[in-house]
Write an enzyme that holds these catalytic residues in place. Structure first.
Site, mmCIF file in Angstrom:
data_model
loop_
_atom_site.group_PDB
_atom_site.id
_atom_site.type_symbol
_atom_site.label_atom_id
_atom_site.label_comp_id
_atom_site.label_asym_id
_atom_site.label_seq_id
_atom_site.Cartn_x
_atom_site.Cartn_y
_atom_site.Cartn_z
ATOM 1 N N GLY A 71 95.157 -16.524 91.244
ATOM 2 C CA GLY A 71 95.213 -17.398 90.141
ATOM 3 C C GLY A 71 93.912 -18.408 90.671
ATOM 4 N N CYS A 98 96.231 -12.759 97.028
ATOM 5 C CA CYS A 98 95.303 -13.942 96.953
ATOM 6 C C CYS A 98 96.031 -15.154 96.774
ATOM 7 C CB CYS A 98 93.971 -13.735 95.722
ATOM 8 S SG CYS A 98 92.822 -14.644 96.090
ATOM 9 N N TYR A 99 95.822 -15.838 95.595
ATOM 10 C CA TYR A 99 96.751 -17.160 95.343
ATOM 11 C C TYR A 99 97.957 -16.734 95.614
ATOM 12 C CZ TYR A 99 98.325 -21.324 92.962
ATOM 13 O OH TYR A 99 98.914 -22.554 92.770
ATOM 14 N N HIS A 185 91.699 -8.351 96.769
ATOM 15 C CA HIS A 185 92.448 -7.682 95.555
ATOM 16 C C HIS A 185 92.642 -6.123 95.661
ATOM 17 C CE1 HIS A 185 92.577 -11.476 93.404
ATOM 18 N NE2 HIS A 185 91.463 -11.948 94.327
ATOM 19 N N GLU A 187 93.846 -4.318 93.305
ATOM 20 C CA GLU A 187 94.178 -3.833 91.886
ATOM 21 C C GLU A 187 92.554 -3.698 91.451
ATOM 22 O OE1 GLU A 187 94.567 -7.002 93.055
ATOM 23 O OE2 GLU A 187 94.153 -8.529 91.671
ATOM 24 N N SER A 239 96.501 -0.333 59.351
ATOM 25 C CA SER A 239 94.972 -0.746 59.140
ATOM 26 C C SER A 239 94.265 0.537 59.098
ATOM 27 C CB SER A 239 94.617 -1.643 60.318
ATOM 28 O OG SER A 239 94.831 -0.962 61.535
ATOM 29 N N GLY A 240 94.820 1.647 59.610
ATOM 30 C CA GLY A 240 93.888 2.782 60.029
ATOM 31 C C GLY A 240 93.503 2.921 61.348
ATOM 32 N N GLY A 241 93.867 1.762 62.007
ATOM 33 C CA GLY A 241 93.355 1.709 63.487
ATOM 34 C C GLY A 241 94.177 2.673 64.303
ATOM 35 N N VAL A 242 94.071 2.779 65.571
ATOM 36 C CA VAL A 242 94.904 3.532 66.311
ATOM 37 C C VAL A 242 96.342 3.132 66.388
ATOM 38 C CG1 VAL A 242 95.103 4.813 68.700
ATOM 39 C CG2 VAL A 242 92.841 3.918 67.830
ATOM 40 N N ASP A 243 96.560 1.864 66.634
ATOM 41 C CA ASP A 243 97.999 1.397 66.938
ATOM 42 C C ASP A 243 98.886 1.446 65.919
ATOM 43 O OD1 ASP A 243 96.291 0.625 69.036
ATOM 44 O OD2 ASP A 243 95.994 -1.611 68.534
ATOM 45 N N SER A 244 98.578 1.151 64.627
ATOM 46 C CA SER A 244 99.298 1.106 63.646
ATOM 47 C C SER A 244 99.418 2.674 63.021
ATOM 48 C CB SER A 244 98.868 0.380 62.356
ATOM 49 O OG SER A 244 97.497 0.760 62.151
ATOM 50 N N SER A 245 98.620 3.631 63.300
ATOM 51 C CA SER A 245 98.569 5.000 62.893
ATOM 52 C C SER A 245 99.845 5.640 63.836
ATOM 53 C CB SER A 245 97.377 5.625 63.185
ATOM 54 O OG SER A 245 96.593 5.285 62.334
ATOM 55 N N LYS A 385 96.268 0.183 75.609
ATOM 56 C CA LYS A 385 95.523 0.868 74.606
ATOM 57 C C LYS A 385 95.309 2.207 75.179
ATOM 58 C CE LYS A 385 93.024 0.741 70.873
ATOM 59 N NZ LYS A 385 93.390 -0.057 69.828
HETATM 60 N N1 LIG Z 1 94.267 -4.513 57.148
HETATM 61 C C1 LIG Z 1 95.559 -4.298 57.662
HETATM 62 N N2 LIG Z 1 96.591 -4.058 56.508
HETATM 63 C C2 LIG Z 1 97.760 -3.914 57.203
HETATM 64 N N3 LIG Z 1 98.178 -4.022 58.550
HETATM 65 C C3 LIG Z 1 97.238 -4.476 59.350
HETATM 66 C C4 LIG Z 1 95.835 -4.732 59.088
HETATM 67 N N4 LIG Z 1 94.968 -5.024 59.932
HETATM 68 C C5 LIG Z 1 95.788 -4.784 61.191
HETATM 69 N N5 LIG Z 1 97.015 -4.761 60.714
HETATM 70 C C6 LIG Z 1 98.411 -4.858 61.458
HETATM 71 O O1 LIG Z 1 98.341 -5.327 62.733
HETATM 72 C C7 LIG Z 1 98.259 -4.651 63.876
HETATM 73 C C8 LIG Z 1 97.445 -5.047 64.930
HETATM 74 O O2 LIG Z 1 96.198 -4.833 64.702
HETATM 75 P P1 LIG Z 1 95.085 -4.028 65.584
HETATM 76 O O3 LIG Z 1 93.580 -3.995 65.058
HETATM 77 O O4 LIG Z 1 95.466 -4.650 66.758
HETATM 78 O O5 LIG Z 1 95.480 -2.540 65.660
HETATM 79 P P2 LIG Z 1 95.075 -1.367 64.806
HETATM 80 O O6 LIG Z 1 94.330 -1.726 63.747
HETATM 81 O O7 LIG Z 1 96.493 -0.388 64.491
HETATM 82 O O8 LIG Z 1 94.490 -0.688 65.946
HETATM 83 P P3 LIG Z 1 93.116 -0.729 66.420
HETATM 84 O O9 LIG Z 1 93.289 -1.639 67.639
HETATM 85 O O10 LIG Z 1 92.620 0.794 66.878
HETATM 86 O O11 LIG Z 1 92.149 -1.337 65.464
HETATM 87 C C9 LIG Z 1 98.057 -3.308 63.012
HETATM 88 O O12 LIG Z 1 98.672 -2.372 63.998
HETATM 89 C C10 LIG Z 1 98.860 -3.494 61.831
HETATM 90 O O13 LIG Z 1 100.309 -3.456 61.961
HETATM 91 N N1 LIG Z 2 91.420 -15.244 93.173
HETATM 92 C C1 LIG Z 2 92.377 -16.256 93.476
HETATM 93 O O1 LIG Z 2 93.642 -15.831 93.651
HETATM 94 C C2 LIG Z 2 91.820 -17.476 94.210
HETATM 95 C C3 LIG Z 2 92.805 -18.177 94.786
HETATM 96 C C4 LIG Z 2 92.175 -19.710 94.814
HETATM 97 N N2 LIG Z 2 91.998 -20.159 93.778
HETATM 98 C C5 LIG Z 2 91.037 -19.323 95.970
HETATM 99 O O2 LIG Z 2 89.928 -19.673 95.694
HETATM 100 O O3 LIG Z 2 91.158 -19.112 96.864
HETATM 101 MG MG LIG Z 3 92.679 -2.747 63.864
#
Ligand SMILES: Nc1ncnc2c1ncn2[C@@H]1O[C@H](COP(=O)(O)OP(=O)(O)OP(=O)(O)O)[C@@H](O)[C@H]1O
Ligand SMILES: NC(=O)CC[C@H](N)C(=O)O
Ligand SMILES: [Mg+2]
Ligand SMILES: O=c1[nH]c(=O)c2[nH+]cn([C@@H]3O[C@H](COP(=O)(O)O)[C@@H](O)[C@H]3O)c2[nH]1
Length: 529
Positions: A71, A98-99, A185, A187, A239-245, A385
């Site tokens: 942090g 770390c923190y 870190h 991670e 939206s046609g994006g991956v998430d909503s599909s 994602k």
């Molecule tokens: N034009 C739109 N019409 C309807 N729903 C939408 C539209 N744009 C976004 N959303 C809703 O908002 C959500 C979040 O949008 P986001 O862009 O993060 O996801 P995505 O469009 O499905 O995927 P991607 O991240 O690949 O674009 C979508 O999954 C969908 O449910």
């Molecule tokens: N990356 C961190 O967690 C930093 C911790 C604290 N802020 C430091 O500088 O030591």
């Molecule tokens: Mg989208």
């Protein structure tokens, strides 16, 4: 029915796949997400919660282990984020990073100071105790440091596990309790064996058996959706994006005929997007798709607004208005499904157990109105994602859809800096189409994660056809990332950049200058607003 966005909880499909989990307490780290991902890579479910979560709530979550993140604060400052110290008495293994290590040491009787020997970047670490979390490590390994403070004294019950030239307590452990701390870190990929360290912690120390698998996610999600929906109907923002599909595919399998998908054409979509989504959708799904033409409403709501968060808030509200109006035409439409992912929730500061910092209001989370009027279905709310993409392939969605670059719901509005107008959108839409077209032609679409144009609120002088111009500037943004939480700008070939620039200036009226954005995330974000 009105429900507020739920938090990542015990009943989510992702959590339901296992009774084992690791909880990350977020002290404001940029890397909390990364810790969660690394743990999930060990096939152990992991969720991020606020740093001030109570020991009581931790007991309810019953994790096998707790990780305290890094942090930006200094533990000795007034108001620095603290931990409920009763968490140390629960007997659950704890790893402070770390923190997180500093806060644990301070709470358990050590001290932390600001030292002149700050470390930022690679450091060589000597491992003096190569048991438990450091099983399999060499005696000296590269690690990644990022700190200005360090533990200057440890309490009697702690011993040293590792040190660097300037950091005597690079890693420590409690002599009798499963409490560990490390200043570096594990991670980040710059700590090459960090994954193994986290793996040792979750498996050896916490005893997780590593059986959480995304493969079972689809079935768990489908069952959860069936139980939640019953015989009501669901509308799904598509939206046609991956998430909503992927959400639509899950819903289709779960409740088939009770599903209506709604595409909102908000006037902020990319060139030809509406038609493309309709074609793509109808070739893969045999379910009801409705297109709402809401350009006028969105543009009216955005008129005169130039502040990014306010733009996002208004867009979030306008989306819900559209969904509500559409739902009125569908009997029993109780549920609204969205493709909300874990980073949307965390970045919007919307998880009730999650960290508070709001980076930007994602239209589908932080930008939602108080009174929603729907019960939300967000099966992907716990996923990243890359996990959603894997799921999409598993559900049989075509590669080209699964690997589409993401496009944000607020669309071109957050790429048209300042006030959004119809005229500006025309310019931006054309420039954007050229960027994507050229990247596709160069065969680099899959090698880049997101590529687009941004219309800057800047005019500059140029000379075209021997005449003076005073026209707009466009920025080209292209990034590489897996999870969209951190990103590098793409090192595109100069020839390609030249071609993009020439085409935009020649073909898009009103643009006489093109810049390439060479900022990574952090400190910038991917979108400009
Ligand atoms: N034009 C739109 N019409 C309807 N729903 C939408 C539209 N744009 C976004 N959303 C809703 O908002 C959500 C979040 O949008 P986001 O862009 O993060 O996801 P995505 O469009 O499905 O995927 P991607 O991240 O690949 O674009 C979508 O999954 C969908 O449910
Ligand atoms: N990356 C961190 O967690 C930093 C911790 C604290 N802020 C430091 O500088 O030591
Ligand atoms: Mg989208
Ligand atoms: O659906 C969305 N609604 C939003 O409000 C939103 N804001 C950012 N993004 C997308 O999220 C990823 C990270 O973006 P930032 O680095 O700009 O925060 C990038 O992929 C962005 O395109 C959004 N997607």
């Amino acid at each position: 029915m009105t429900t507020h966005p739920q938090s990542t909880d015990l009943d989510s499909p992702a959590a339901a796949l296992t009774d084992q989990r690791i909880v990350v307490l977020d002290f404001g780290s940029q890397y909390a997400q990364l810790i969660a991902r690394r743990v999930r890579e060990q096939n152990v479910y992991c969720q991020i919660v606020r740093h001030d979560i109570t020991a009581e709530r931790i007991k309810e979550l019953a994790p096998q282990g707790v990780i305290l993140s890094g942090g930006p604060s200094s533990v000795y400052e007034e108001g620095a984020p603290q931990i409920d110290t009763a968490i140390f008495d629960l007997g659950i293994p704890i790893l402070g990073i770390c923190y997180g290590m500093q806060v644990a040491c301070q709470a358990l009787g050590g001290s932390v100071d600001n030292t002149p020997s700050r470390e930022f970047g690679r450091a060589q670490c000597e491992f003096v105790d190569r048991d438990s979390i450091f099983k399999g490590m060499d005696s000296s390994e590269q690690v990644w440091m990022s700190h200005g403070d360090q533990v200057s004294q440890i309490a009697d019950q702690f011993t040293v596990m590792a040190k660097t030239a300037t950091c005597p307590y690079a890693a420590i452990r409690h002599v009798s309790r499963p409490v560990f701390g490390m200043q570096f870190h594990p991670e980040v990929t710059h700590t090459p064996n960090g994954g193994q360290i986290l793996g040792n912690f979750v498996r050896e120390v916490c005893g997780c058996d590593g059986t959480w698998k995304l493969d079972d996610f689809a079935n768990a999600a489908i069952e959860t959706i069936r139980a939640q929906v019953g015989d009501k109907r669901v509308i799904c923002g598509l939206s046609g994006g991956v998430d909503s599909s992927v959400v639509a595919a899950l819903l289709y399998k779960a409740i088939g005929p009770q599903l209506s998908c709604i595409l909102v054409d908000n006037g902020l979509l990319r060139k030809n997007e509406q038609q493309l989504v309709i074609n793509e959708f109808s070739s893969h799904f045999k379910t009801d798709l409705r297109v709402v033409n809401a350009e006028n409403q969105f543009l009216a709501d955005l008129a005169g607004i130039d502040e990014p968060q306010e733009k996002r808030r208004r867009i979030g509200h306008a989306f819900i208005e559209c969904f509500k109006a559409e739902a009125e035409k569908i009997e029993d439409a109780h549920f609204l499904a969205q493709g909300t992912l874990y980073p949307d929730v965390i970045e919007s500061g919307a998880d009730k157990d999650g960290p508070a910092a709001t980076i930007k209001l994602h239209h589908n989370v932080g930008g939602l109105p108080e009174e929603l009027g729907f019960e939300l279905i967000e099966p992907l709310r716990d996923l990243f994602k890359d996990e959603v993409r894997r799921l999409g392939l598993e559900l049989g969605l075509p590669e080209q859809l699964v690997w589409r670059h993401p496009f944000p719901g607020p669309g071109l509005a957050v790429r048209c800096l300042g006030e959004v107008t119809r005229d500006k959108l025309v310019v931006l839409r054309e420039a954007d189409a050229i960027v994507v077209d050229e990247i596709e032609k160069a065969g680099l679409y899959r090698d880049t994660s997101q590529a687009f144009a941004v219309l800057l609120p800047v005019q500059s002088v140029g000379v075209m056809g021997d005449a003076r111009t005073y026209d707009n500037a466009v920025a080209v943004r292209c990034v590489n990332t897996d999870d969209f939480m951190t990103a590098d700008w793409s090192h595109l070939p100069y020839d390609l950049l030249a071609q993009i620039s020439t085409r935009i200036i020649n073909e898009v009226k009103g643009v006489n200058r093109v810049c390439y954005d060479i900022s990574s995330k952090p400190p910038a974000t991917i979108e400009w607003e």
